[in-house]
Motif scaffolding. Structure first.
Motif, PDB file in Angstrom:
ATOM      1  N   UNK A   1     -10.158  45.039 -28.381  1.00  0.00           N
ATOM      2  CA  UNK A   1      -9.445  44.132 -28.828  1.00  0.00           C
ATOM      3  C   UNK A   1     -10.019  43.766 -30.457  1.00  0.00           C
ATOM      4  N   UNK A   2      -8.979  43.560 -31.394  1.00  0.00           N
ATOM      5  CA  UNK A   2      -9.605  43.073 -32.737  1.00  0.00           C
ATOM      6  C   UNK A   2      -9.142  41.756 -33.181  1.00  0.00           C
ATOM      7  N   UNK A   3      -9.790  41.206 -34.119  1.00  0.00           N
ATOM      8  CA  UNK A   3      -9.366  40.116 -34.415  1.00  0.00           C
ATOM      9  C   UNK A   3      -9.203  40.264 -36.083  1.00  0.00           C
ATOM     10  N   UNK A   4      -8.105  39.351 -36.529  1.00  0.00           N
ATOM     11  CA  UNK A   4      -8.056  38.982 -38.154  1.00  0.00           C
ATOM     12  C   UNK A   4      -7.978  37.618 -38.406  1.00  0.00           C
ATOM     13  N   UNK A   5      -9.007  37.361 -39.159  1.00  0.00           N
ATOM     14  CA  UNK A   5      -8.825  35.572 -39.224  1.00  0.00           C
ATOM     15  C   UNK A   5      -9.651  35.310 -40.567  1.00  0.00           C
ATOM     16  N   UNK A   6      -9.587  33.900 -40.906  1.00  0.00           N
ATOM     17  CA  UNK A   6      -9.952  33.387 -41.855  1.00  0.00           C
ATOM     18  C   UNK A   6     -10.801  32.206 -41.384  1.00  0.00           C
ATOM     19  N   UNK A   7     -11.896  32.028 -41.757  1.00  0.00           N
ATOM     20  CA  UNK A   7     -13.142  31.124 -41.368  1.00  0.00           C
ATOM     21  C   UNK A   7     -13.499  30.102 -42.616  1.00  0.00           C
ATOM     22  N   UNK A   8     -13.223  28.945 -42.460  1.00  0.00           N
ATOM     23  CA  UNK A   8     -13.356  28.124 -43.563  1.00  0.00           C
ATOM     24  C   UNK A   8     -14.310  26.843 -43.117  1.00  0.00           C
ATOM     25  N   UNK A   9     -15.189  26.364 -43.950  1.00  0.00           N
ATOM     26  CA  UNK A   9     -16.153  25.405 -43.849  1.00  0.00           C
ATOM     27  C   UNK A   9     -16.055  24.296 -44.686  1.00  0.00           C
ATOM     28  N   UNK A  10     -15.863  23.057 -44.287  1.00  0.00           N
ATOM     29  CA  UNK A  10     -15.663  21.928 -45.075  1.00  0.00           C
ATOM     30  C   UNK A  10     -16.907  21.366 -45.238  1.00  0.00           C
ATOM     31  N   UNK A  11     -17.532  20.787 -46.619  1.00  0.00           N
ATOM     32  CA  UNK A  11     -18.394  19.964 -46.642  1.00  0.00           C
ATOM     33  C   UNK A  11     -18.004  18.790 -47.550  1.00  0.00           C
ATOM     34  N   UNK A  12     -18.607  17.780 -47.227  1.00  0.00           N
ATOM     35  CA  UNK A  12     -18.260  16.440 -48.014  1.00  0.00           C
ATOM     36  C   UNK A  12     -19.662  15.691 -48.651  1.00  0.00           C
ATOM     37  N   UNK A  13     -19.303  15.252 -49.706  1.00  0.00           N
ATOM     38  CA  UNK A  13     -20.386  14.222 -50.246  1.00  0.00           C
ATOM     39  C   UNK A  13     -19.841  13.292 -51.002  1.00  0.00           C
ATOM     40  N   UNK A  14     -20.579  12.275 -51.186  1.00  0.00           N
ATOM     41  CA  UNK A  14     -20.173  10.920 -51.515  1.00  0.00           C
ATOM     42  C   UNK A  14     -19.886  11.102 -53.231  1.00  0.00           C
ATOM     43  N   UNK A  15     -20.521  12.023 -53.769  1.00  0.00           N
ATOM     44  CA  UNK A  15     -20.219  12.490 -55.073  1.00  0.00           C
ATOM     45  C   UNK A  15     -19.990  13.739 -55.240  1.00  0.00           C
ATOM     46  N   UNK A  16     -19.385  14.164 -56.499  1.00  0.00           N
ATOM     47  CA  UNK A  16     -19.143  15.455 -56.768  1.00  0.00           C
ATOM     48  C   UNK A  16     -20.401  16.401 -56.694  1.00  0.00           C
ATOM     49  N   UNK A  17     -21.311  15.730 -57.274  1.00  0.00           N
ATOM     50  CA  UNK A  17     -22.782  16.713 -57.403  1.00  0.00           C
ATOM     51  C   UNK A  17     -23.317  16.859 -55.874  1.00  0.00           C
ATOM     52  N   UNK A  18     -23.385  15.625 -54.939  1.00  0.00           N
ATOM     53  CA  UNK A  18     -23.714  15.856 -53.805  1.00  0.00           C
ATOM     54  C   UNK A  18     -22.964  16.966 -52.960  1.00  0.00           C
ATOM     55  N   UNK A  19     -21.335  16.859 -53.268  1.00  0.00           N
ATOM     56  CA  UNK A  19     -20.559  17.825 -52.657  1.00  0.00           C
ATOM     57  C   UNK A  19     -21.340  19.333 -52.808  1.00  0.00           C
ATOM     58  N   UNK A  20     -21.394  19.420 -54.234  1.00  0.00           N
ATOM     59  CA  UNK A  20     -21.784  20.811 -54.641  1.00  0.00           C
ATOM     60  C   UNK A  20     -23.180  21.111 -54.204  1.00  0.00           C
ATOM     61  N   UNK A  21     -23.898  20.208 -53.974  1.00  0.00           N
ATOM     62  CA  UNK A  21     -25.227  20.560 -53.462  1.00  0.00           C
ATOM     63  C   UNK A  21     -25.244  21.219 -52.025  1.00  0.00           C
ATOM     64  N   UNK A  22     -24.327  20.495 -51.093  1.00  0.00           N
ATOM     65  CA  UNK A  22     -24.213  20.697 -50.042  1.00  0.00           C
ATOM     66  C   UNK A  22     -23.636  22.213 -49.883  1.00  0.00           C
ATOM     67  N   UNK A  23     -22.648  22.346 -50.679  1.00  0.00           N
ATOM     68  CA  UNK A  23     -22.070  23.771 -50.966  1.00  0.00           C
ATOM     69  C   UNK A  23     -22.999  24.675 -51.102  1.00  0.00           C
TER      70      UNK A  23
END
Lengths: 886, 327
Positions: free
Chosen positions: A344-366
């Motif tokens: 059996x094979x799989x084809x797929x997309x794996x997405x992770x969402x991170x959030x921050x209170x500011x854009x800088x914090x969000x990018x830090x978490x990314x």
């Protein structure tokens, strides 16, 4: 053109059309949603882990031909619910002192949990049921709802899926309306703070309506930026100020070769180690091997064609081409001839969402997420088109970008195991610490969960080397038990825990008994074995058995204690045991007997009166033994025992020769105090590795004293009605294991814990004690602190039920790792196996209760000493061992 | 035990390069997709530029030259974005997403995109559907029975494994479970993770819990001021200390002794005699008053066991007897 003052609503309709039970319907597709329960990964053998991966792979392979969506979201720890539950399970808490009431105690723990514990992971699995035909979709748009016939058709398919999803590898259960609501809420308000109460309170209604959906979608605003790195989400619900967060979606790219089971943990659970929540959404097509073989064959043909071109043009072909051809051939072979799991094979997309209170914090978490995966040689890419990627997290939304498609064999996909989570503790009792491995989850320990709920025994060994923090843990558990109004008896030979009885909230309800200052005879072996009470037994036969058993225990105890009191050389004499046995038999096993009677008998065997005067053969009661050697030895024994009675340490075993003295010895140790701490100041326990011949007199006296003190503490258990909750904490149990009588005590306590509703905490330096004392069946939970010796650590692992020789010995020896300068850390780590069999490492943390922390702070230095920098004070040093050897 | 697994991506990620016609190798090597992109760009550019380039061979030729140059630049730009991970066919979706974001952002900040449930219908599985499904099952069973010719009725689905729902503590007030204390930190409202403040939870005390406030409401948590209201605890101190947990059935034969002062200051010197469940203390039988020859008191304390012969004692007596005779 006139400028508009009011913002014009620009509704962005969701693809979702209908939610019917756990089925979500969109225009094109229908998904059935399931909740996947958490699975344990930590502290398991590689074989078990591989088995987990394979089982999951087989279960997913059963869903071949379908698209599945995995959503990992989080839910804050239900702090308030936990506190309410704990209160409900505490029928009579102590009121406490003015600033430390029972309420304050609960509030302090709740505040600590709010700030320290991470949210709990929830894993949802959506399985595509069947693609909807255009006719049914049209019917729905006309009728406003899906037709019953269509739903019945879907239900038939859903039943099949239910079976596959419920199989052991996944173990999913259909999501109830409450879960569906949570999933939708967290998906639409991606990155926004978790909502509080959803729907109506439990018990009133478990249904939800379309209007409920409105309640959490109406205020959510998405603000995309062209070519932006993240999306701004605004929560504009009217009941609070607008909340803004920035969300970025990272897509997993190139993946490396992987060892299964991966020693670094499952790849989709890797983000658990991060100190912020990460939402996961994966969309995967499960493809049966035979169905997708054509694609590989085509790829192989193109590779061959490319190779041919290079040959024709006489140009060196890239080395990778040959490798790719080999790989393609192997895959084709797997697809043709492998079993379901392999083909059996799989084809797929794996997405992770991170959030921050500011854009800088969000990018830090990314960056943190990308670094995390970089260490695993995986790419995590921040792509363009963030606005559409954010929508993908909502159930029912289609894939918006086909870039970064991952083609993985089923085993690779199954090894992702997003449901792997850490769960430790019973989630019922008071807080004792925080999990220290990858996540920060609270650890609760209810002392009577095992006996009352699991209907199992309540023996809880706590093992660790000196300074491992055993006493701190004991103090924490006993403190909370006492505050819950549970009768608690602690035996703390070294004594610092007596300070617990001085704490304002406990002072009124606790008692400190210092056995060193107790009246003579308090530890008479005949007195410490409790007399069975008829009310504790169902019938006369059981009671008679218990009485016989108590008599036998008194005799054994008296003999063993007498031997412990003697020097090793005398004890090893062949006559010793026979004479003591005979004398103690003659004295009897009633609670009123004592060692003076034994001395008298021994003197009689030597032809002497009790006061030492010689008896004539004609005197009545003349019993001198015919064997001269035995007679002389009897005299020696009698003299030695009599001498012992005159010493400060020895007088505890010999009641005064007055009727009142006898009464004191027979008195039970406990009063109605909720917390009783029994200490033995001045006790000097020998080093277990030193042979007995080399023990000093005080050391020799200390071992029987400790034995009898343990029996003395145990009497409290038997003095109360059986159903009353009791906690018994014994210390230095490795000394008990050295003698048969100590083992007997351990076995008795272990056996009786369930019957008498006792939680017995037994602290010891060697886990072999518990393993060798035939009480392994009675172990409810166990704590293991730092142990450096490999052999002892292996025993500890056996106690924890963790596989030996799998490298975990090293993990035990690195608990509470000292700093680079050799100073012990300010915390103490333990490996805990709870009553449900979960095992993980946690930090015993008492910082939520400064008063308790101050009591267990056993820094040996006096206040005001030169280097007493508050930041370096060791709050968790194991005072027990320091004081004992002092 | 360990097994190495490779992703399949590599098989699909190779460069299919056109090296040129047979026997003639082109100086530039580009992927087929690049050639295709260039061709498409060239055609589009030509279609656009040729009408603009004016009539006549020179104009057409000039336009073609321009188209060629433009298409090379365009296709190279496109191919910078296209790679194995981002195939050409994924680009339109990306561009449309970005274009929509740009459109939304061009408006004022308030002109944002609202997520609305639209016409989403939420409902439990309708009873009709369940009935329909039951009928289908019945028909399937009947068919199977006819085929098997065995009149054994096996309900379809009965063998399905019932999974036990994992333990989840709801983070909401459990009104059904009993009295609810008001002092725990509520999670029934949204909390601001940055300020960490909480709003109070309304707690309903009514006919269902007439005794609730006096027993269960030691302190009222006030979120706004962050301090405790002066609601004194009404927990009966003595009862809290000495009563048994309410969950247990009362012991009939041994009622728990409740005293006004349950704790003695000194355990070893009681002011009042303690009522223990044990029988009267055994009379003092120490060495001072008991003759060593006297039989142990315990033997006689339980007459039922009196007549049991003590084998060990008899044996020892036989061993010792000759010694006495000798004397």
């Amino acid at each position: 053109m006139a400028r508009r003052e009011e913002p014009r609503p620009a509704p962005l309709a969701l693809a979702l059309r209908e939610i019917s039970g756990n089925i979500t319907l969109t225009k094109r597709s229908a998904y059935a949603w399931y909740v996947v329960p958490p699975a344990r990964w930590a502290w398991r053998a590689d074989g078990d882990r591989r088995g987990m991966v394979d089982a999951a792979g087989i279960a997913y392979a059963g869903l071949a031909g379908r698209r599945i969506r995995t959503r990992v979201t989080s839910r804050p720890y239900p702090v308030a619910a936990w506190a309410r539950g704990l209160h409900a399970r505490t029928p009579s808490p102590l009121p406490g002192a003015e600033d430390s009431t029972w309420s304050d105690n609960l509030l302090a723990q709740q505040r600590y949990l709010r700030t320290s514990a991470t949210a709990e992971k929830e894993v949802y699995l959506g399985v595509e049921v069947a693609p909807r035909s255009r006719i049914t979709a049209l019917t729905e748009s006309v009728m406003g709802k899906a037709g019953n016939r269509e739903l019945a058709h879907l239900e038939r398919d859903v039943e099949l899926i239910n079976e596959m999803v419920a199989s052991p590898g996944i173990g999913g259960a259909p999501a109830d309306p409450r879960r569906m609501e949570w999933l939708l809420h967290r998906s639409i308000g991606l990155g926004l703070p978790a909502p509080g109460g959803l729907m109506s309170p439990p018990g009133l209604s478990d249904q939800w309506e379309t209007t409920d959906l409105h309640a959490f979608t109406e205020g959510v605003v998405v603000r995309p930026t062209p070519l932006g790195r993240c999306v701004q989400m605004v929560d504009r619900r009217p009941d609070h100020d607008p909340l803004t967060s920035y969300v970025a979606v990272v897509t997993l790219g190139r993946m490396p070769e992987m060892i299964i089971p991966d020693p670094r943990g499952p790849w989709l659970s890797a983000t658990d180690a991060l100190p912020f929540p990460v939402e996961v959404s994966s969309t995967v097509d499960i493809l049966a091997g035979t169905a997708t073989r054509t694609g590989v064959t085509k790829a192989l043909l193109r590779i061959r064609d490319q190779q041919r071109q290079y040959q024709i043009h006489d140009v060196d072909e890239p080395a990778s081409l040959t490798r790719q051809a080999d790989h393609a051939r192997r895959i084709e072979d797997e697809m043709s001839h492998g079993d379901d799991l392999v083909s059996t094979r799989t084809e797929g997309w794996y997405r992770l969402a991170v959030a921050g209170r500011t854009e800088a914090e969000c990018m830090e978490r990314v960056r943190a997420v990308r670094d995390l995966y970089k260490r695993r040689h995986m790419d995590a890419v921040l792509t363009k088109g963030q606005a559409s990627l954010v929508r993908e997290f909502v159930p029912g939304e289609p894939i918006t970008s086909t870039a970064y498609r991952r083609r993985l064999p089923m085993r690779y996909y199954a090894a992702g195991l997003p449901q792997v989570s850490t769960r430790l503790g019973d989630r019922r009792g008071p807080l004792i610490g925080i999990i220290a491995s990858s996540v920060r989850r609270p650890v609760m320990f209810d002392s009577h969960y095992s006996t009352e709920v699991k209907k199992a025994s309540g023996l809880v060994p706590i093992v660790g080397r000196q300074g491992a923090g055993k006493s701190v843990l004991e103090a924490a558990i006993c403190y909370q038990a006492a505050r819950r109004g549970i009768r608690t008896v602690m035996l703390d030979p070294s004594g610092p825990l007596a300070a617990l009885t001085e704490m304002p909230e406990l002072k009124e309800f606790s008692e400190h008994i210092d056995l060193a200052k107790a009246p003579a005879g308090t530890l008479s072996p005949w007195a410490v074995v409790p007399e069975p009470q008829p009310g504790h037994f169902d019938d006369q036969e059981q009671f008679d058995e218990a009485v016989d058993e108590a008599r036998a225990e008194r005799k054994t105890l008296a003999i063993d204690i007498a031997r412990m009191l003697l020097p090793a050389q005398i004890d090893s004499n062949a006559h010793t045991e026979a004479l003591l046995l005979r004398a103690i038999r003659d004295v009897g096993a009633e609670p009123g007997s004592n060692y003076w009677a034994v001395i008298w008998r021994l003197r009689e065997y030597a032809g002497l009166k009790f006061d030492g005067a010689t008896m004539e053969p004609d005197d009545p009661g003349y019993k001198r033994l015919r064997d001269e050697g035995a007679a002389m030895h009897a005299q020696t024994l009698a003299d030695l025992l009599a001498d012992t009675a005159e010493t400060r340490q020895g007088r505890l075993f010999f009641p005064p020769l007055t009727p009142a003295g006898q009464e004191i010895a027979a008195r039970p140790p406990h009063t109605e105090a909720v917390l009783t701490v029994i200490t033995m100041s001045g006790l000097v326990l020998p080093n277990p590795s030193v042979p007995r011949e080399h023990w000093s007199f005080t050391e020799r006296m200390s071992v029987p004293a400790l034995h009898l003190a343990s029996w003395y503490a145990t009497r409290a258990v038997y003095g109360l009605p059986r159903h009353v909750r009791k906690v018994l904490a014994l210390d230095e149990c490795h000394f008990l294991a050295m003698w048969p009588v100590g083992r007997a005590l351990f076995q008795r306590v272990g056996r009786d814990t369930r019957k008498y509703n006792v939680c017995c905490l037994a602290a010891s330096q060697d886990p072999a004690d518990t393993l060798n004392m035939d009480v392994a069946n009675h172990v409810a939970a166990s704590f293991v602190g730092r142990i450096e010796d490999e052999r002892v650590a292996a025993d500890a692992l056996r106690l924890l039920g963790v596989p030996v020789d799998a490298g975990y010995e090293h993990a035990i020896s690195t608990l509470s790792q000292p700093g680079p300068d050799g100073t012990p850390p300010d915390y103490r780590e333990f490996v805990f196996r709870d009553a449900d069999g979960n095992v993980d490492r946690f930090v015993a943390d008492l910082s939520y209760n400064p008063g308790l922390l101050a009591v267990v702070n056993t820094d040996a230095r006096q206040p005001g000493e030169g280097d007493a920098d508050p930041s370096t004070v060791d709050d968790y040093a194991d005072f027990t061992d320091d004081r004992v050897s002092a | 035990m360990a097994l190495t697994v490779r992703p399949d991506d590599e098989v699909y990620q190779f460069d299919t390069v056109w090296l040129g016609p047979d026997e003639y190798t082109l100086p530039i090597q580009a992927r087929y997709v690049a050639w295709g992109t260039w061709l498409a760009c060239f055609l589009v550019a030509a279609v656009v530029l040729i009408p603009l380039g004016g009539s006549g061979p020179a104009g057409v030729f000039g336009s073609l030259i321009w188209s060629l140059g433009l298409s090379v630049v365009l296709s190279r730009a496109v191919m910078l974005v296209v790679d194995h991970e981002r195939p050409l066919r994924s680009l339109p979706a990306l561009f449309s997403a970005e274009a929509r974001a740009a459109l939304a952002a061009r408006r004022r900040a308030e002109r944002t995109v609202l997520v609305r449930p639209g016409k989403i219908r939420v409902r439990e599985t309708p009873p009709k559907v369940i009935a329909m499904r039951e009928r289908q099952r019945g028909r399937a069973t009947a068919r199977a029975d006819r085929k098997r010719r065995a009149p054994v009725e096996v309900p379809v689905g009965a063998e399905r494994v019932e999974r036990v729902e994992p333990e989840w503590l709801p983070d909401t007030i459990d009104y059904g479970a009993g009295p609810t204390p008001a002092w725990s930190i509520p999670t029934d409202v949204t909390y601001h993770s940055d300020t960490d403040t909480y709003a109070p939870v309304p707690v309903i005390y009514g006919a269902a819990y007439p005794l609730a406030p006096s027993v269960m409401d030691p302190v009222l948590w006030v979120a706004e001021s962050g301090r405790h209201a002066a609601h004194e605890a009404a927990i009966p101190v003595v009862a809290a200390a000495v009563t048994q947990p309410a969950a247990f059935p009362p012991v009939v034969d041994r009622p728990p002794a409740i005293r006004t002062n349950p704790f003695r200051s000194d355990p070893h010197h009681p002011e009042a005699p303690i009522q223990h469940e044990t029988p009267e203390p055994t009379p003092y039988r120490g060495p001072v008053t008991v003759s060593p020859d006297g039989a142990p008191a315990g033997r006689h304390a339980r007459p039922a066991r009196e007549d049991k012969p003590d084998g060990q004692a008899a044996l020892e007596a036989r061993i010792l007897l000759p010694a006495r005779k000798d004397r």
